[in-house]
Design an enzyme around this catalytic site. Structure first.
Site, PDB file in Angstrom:
ATOM      1  N   THR A   1       0.827  -1.198   0.000  1.00  0.00           N
ATOM      2  CA  THR A   1       0.000   0.000   0.000  1.00  0.00           C
ATOM      3  C   THR A   1       0.863   1.250   0.000  1.00  0.00           C
ATOM      4  OG1 THR A   1      -1.949   1.040   0.987  1.00  0.00           O
ATOM      5  CG2 THR A   1      -0.358   0.098   2.533  1.00  0.00           C
TER       6      THR A   1
ATOM      7  N   ASP B   1      -6.922  -3.364  -7.204  1.00  0.00           N
ATOM      8  CA  ASP B   1      -7.763  -2.189  -6.882  1.00  0.00           C
ATOM      9  C   ASP B   1      -8.860  -2.000  -7.932  1.00  0.00           C
ATOM     10  OD1 ASP B   1      -6.600  -1.419  -4.486  1.00  0.00           O
ATOM     11  OD2 ASP B   1      -5.088  -0.165  -5.457  1.00  0.00           O
TER      12      ASP B   1
ATOM     13  N   TYR C   1     -12.475   4.646   3.272  1.00  0.00           N
ATOM     14  CA  TYR C   1     -13.234   3.729   4.129  1.00  0.00           C
ATOM     15  C   TYR C   1     -13.054   4.000   5.621  1.00  0.00           C
ATOM     16  CZ  TYR C   1      -8.710   1.430   4.142  1.00  0.00           C
ATOM     17  OH  TYR C   1      -7.373   1.170   4.273  1.00  0.00           O
TER      18      TYR C   1
ATOM     19  N   LYS D   1       3.389   1.352  -3.867  1.00  0.00           N
ATOM     20  CA  LYS D   1       2.753   0.581  -4.944  1.00  0.00           C
ATOM     21  C   LYS D   1       3.533   0.660  -6.264  1.00  0.00           C
ATOM     22  CE  LYS D   1      -2.013   0.677  -3.253  1.00  0.00           C
ATOM     23  NZ  LYS D   1      -3.407   1.039  -3.542  1.00  0.00           N
TER      24      LYS D   1
HETATM   25  P1  NAP Z   1      -2.670   9.602  -3.615  1.00  0.00           P
HETATM   26  O1  NAP Z   1      -2.010   8.899  -4.744  1.00  0.00           O
HETATM   27  O2  NAP Z   1      -1.851  10.305  -2.596  1.00  0.00           O
HETATM   28  O3  NAP Z   1      -3.698  10.670  -4.295  1.00  0.00           O
HETATM   29  C1  NAP Z   1      -4.448  11.535  -3.476  1.00  0.00           C
HETATM   30  C2  NAP Z   1      -5.484  12.250  -4.337  1.00  0.00           C
HETATM   31  O4  NAP Z   1      -6.359  12.950  -3.440  1.00  0.00           O
HETATM   32  C3  NAP Z   1      -4.904  13.293  -5.283  1.00  0.00           C
HETATM   33  O5  NAP Z   1      -5.732  13.371  -6.422  1.00  0.00           O
HETATM   34  C4  NAP Z   1      -5.019  14.582  -4.449  1.00  0.00           C
HETATM   35  O6  NAP Z   1      -5.117  15.755  -5.231  1.00  0.00           O
HETATM   36  C5  NAP Z   1      -6.335  14.347  -3.768  1.00  0.00           C
HETATM   37  N1  NAP Z   1      -6.513  15.069  -2.492  1.00  0.00           N
HETATM   38  C6  NAP Z   1      -5.825  14.868  -1.353  1.00  0.00           C
HETATM   39  N2  NAP Z   1      -6.312  15.680  -0.387  1.00  0.00           N
HETATM   40  C7  NAP Z   1      -7.325  16.390  -0.938  1.00  0.00           C
HETATM   41  C8  NAP Z   1      -8.210  17.384  -0.470  1.00  0.00           C
HETATM   42  N3  NAP Z   1      -8.150  17.825   0.780  1.00  0.00           N
HETATM   43  N4  NAP Z   1      -9.144  17.889  -1.304  1.00  0.00           N
HETATM   44  C9  NAP Z   1      -9.212  17.458  -2.587  1.00  0.00           C
HETATM   45  N5  NAP Z   1      -8.392  16.516  -3.108  1.00  0.00           N
HETATM   46  C10 NAP Z   1      -7.463  15.994  -2.294  1.00  0.00           C
HETATM   47  O7  NAP Z   1      -3.598   8.595  -2.778  1.00  0.00           O
HETATM   48  P2  NAP Z   1      -4.383   7.306  -3.326  1.00  0.00           P
HETATM   49  O8  NAP Z   1      -3.540   6.112  -3.211  1.00  0.00           O
HETATM   50  O9  NAP Z   1      -4.942   7.654  -4.653  1.00  0.00           O
HETATM   51  O10 NAP Z   1      -5.548   7.153  -2.232  1.00  0.00           O
HETATM   52  C11 NAP Z   1      -6.655   8.034  -2.214  1.00  0.00           C
HETATM   53  C12 NAP Z   1      -7.686   7.507  -1.196  1.00  0.00           C
HETATM   54  O11 NAP Z   1      -8.220   6.270  -1.649  1.00  0.00           O
HETATM   55  C13 NAP Z   1      -7.121   7.252   0.193  1.00  0.00           C
HETATM   56  O12 NAP Z   1      -8.053   7.696   1.146  1.00  0.00           O
HETATM   57  C14 NAP Z   1      -7.010   5.734   0.249  1.00  0.00           C
HETATM   58  O13 NAP Z   1      -7.145   5.233   1.574  1.00  0.00           O
HETATM   59  C15 NAP Z   1      -8.218   5.330  -0.585  1.00  0.00           C
HETATM   60  N6  NAP Z   1      -8.100   3.985  -1.163  1.00  0.00           N
HETATM   61  C16 NAP Z   1      -9.096   3.092  -0.877  1.00  0.00           C
HETATM   62  C17 NAP Z   1      -9.045   1.818  -1.415  1.00  0.00           C
HETATM   63  C18 NAP Z   1     -10.143   0.845  -1.093  1.00  0.00           C
HETATM   64  O14 NAP Z   1      -9.949  -0.345  -1.354  1.00  0.00           O
HETATM   65  N7  NAP Z   1     -11.279   1.279  -0.561  1.00  0.00           N
HETATM   66  C19 NAP Z   1      -7.980   1.441  -2.247  1.00  0.00           C
HETATM   67  C20 NAP Z   1      -6.982   2.377  -2.539  1.00  0.00           C
HETATM   68  C21 NAP Z   1      -7.046   3.665  -1.978  1.00  0.00           C
HETATM   69  P3  NAP Z   1      -3.792  16.520  -5.756  1.00  0.00           P
HETATM   70  O15 NAP Z   1      -3.353  15.769  -6.974  1.00  0.00           O
HETATM   71  O16 NAP Z   1      -4.285  17.868  -6.056  1.00  0.00           O
HETATM   72  O17 NAP Z   1      -2.792  16.466  -4.646  1.00  0.00           O
END
Ligand code: NAP
Length: 283
Positions: A67, A107, A225, A71
């Site tokens: 994670t 994912d 989640y 990744k």
């Molecule tokens: P990441 O690569 O760090 O990307 C974060 C994204 O969120 C970017 O697009 C960022 O925008 C945006 N962001 C962050 N804070 C924000 C805010 N306050 N307002 C608006 N946009 C914001 O993270 P990721 O791996 O994609 O994970 C994102 C979320 O998905 C996490 O909460 C993670 O736990 C969840 N997730 C869940 C699962 C599941 O199985 N349910 C699987 C994977 C991930 P910028 O580009 O502008 O920084």
């Protein structure tokens, strides 16, 4: 679980993983299947990533989940990637076969399984993804090969949405891809997916979009989640939207990892139903 020397170990590596729900989910699956296997979470510092992978291999672990933030970084330590990981460009599942490490990504399939279990049909649908990070990318690339008609990305950093859109356009000419980062009328979308970190603990008051912009007939999915009921979903329910919770994708991607590691088909519906009853108490 016998907890003896024959017990097979599986693990999650990332940083931080202390509050991860993955050990609960995978240990539940091993118990459900009456297997002598266990799953633990390792907080790994970046400087220790290479040695951690070597150690996991040397100790004969059955499989690994990866994670944030590894990744992509983990790919250089693997012997091969399957099609899902190649397509998404990131790995969240590693299978160890005869000492060789094979990378997968569950994912995207977890997201699709979640929609299917909620009877969401994709044919001809217009989908809006909020976010352009790793999870948004996995969801977008997977949806791009489904039967949707239109996929839009809306991201705080506009340029990152543009880069992802360019990549999607190259991958599939049958779907319309647009950057919705600056648009204010979002009422045409049938499905809105929060794939940003907004609303994730401890930033529980953050909402990724003003829900005044969406059509109340749209289905809202939050892949965050923790907490279970994010503010995005809470406001959506109040406005009359049908909502889908992030825990469902977490469970679906975990069950897809289990099927890869164990080379079996598992009764996902039964396991998920039982898990959902138990895991909500944990949140
Ligand atoms: P990441 O690569 O760090 O990307 C974060 C994204 O969120 C970017 O697009 C960022 O925008 C945006 N962001 C962050 N804070 C924000 C805010 N306050 N307002 C608006 N946009 C914001 O993270 P990721 O791996 O994609 O994970 C994102 C979320 O998905 C996490 O909460 C993670 O736990 C969840 N997730 C869940 C699962 C599941 O199985 N349910 C699987 C994977 C991930 P910028 O580009 O502008 O920084």
């Amino acid at each position: 679980m016998k907890n003896d020397a024959d017990m097979k170990t599986y693990a999650l590596i990332g940083n931080p993983v202390t509050k991860s729900s993955s050990p609960f989910i995978h240990n539940y699956v091993f118990d459900f299947l009456d297997q002598n296997k266990t799953y633990i979470a390792h907080n790994v510092a970046k400087a220790n990533l290479a040695n951690s992978i070597k150690g996991i291999k040397a100790l004969g672990y059955g499989g690994i989940n990866v994670t944030i933030p590894y990744k992509i970084d983990v790919i250089e330590y693997l012997n091969d990637l399957d099609a899902s990981a190649k397509k998404i460009g990131a790995v969240n599942t590693i299978k160890i076969v005869d000492g060789k490490l094979i990378g997968y990504n569950t994912d995207g399939i977890g997201f699709l399984d979640m929609l299917e279990e909620n009877e969401v049909r994709l044919r001809g649908k217009k989908v809006l993804i909020l976010g352009a990070g790793g999870a948004a990318r996995a969801v977008a690339i997977t949806l791009a090969s489904s039967q949707i008609s239109h996929l839009s990305i809306r991201n705080r950093t506009y340029e990152k949405a543009d880069l992802l859109i360019e990549e999607l356009i190259q991958a599939n000419k049958d779907v319309v891809f647009t950057n919705a980062s600056k648009r204010q009328n979002l009422r045409e979308f049938d499905i809105v997916v929060n794939a940003t970190a907004a609303g994730m603990f401890p930033h529980v008051e953050e909402v990724p979009i003003d829900l005044a912009l969406t059509n109340e007939n749209a289905i809202l999915c939050d892949i965050v989640y923790k907490p279970h009921l994010t503010k995005f979903l809470k406001l959506g329910i109040e406005k009359g939207h049908k909502v889908i919770y992030g825990i469902e994708m977490l469970i679906a991607q975990a069950l897809a990892s289990q099927e890869i590691w164990q080379d079996i088909k598992i009764d996902k519906v039964a396991i998920k139903r039982n898990l959902l009853e138990k895991i909500e108490l944990e949140l």
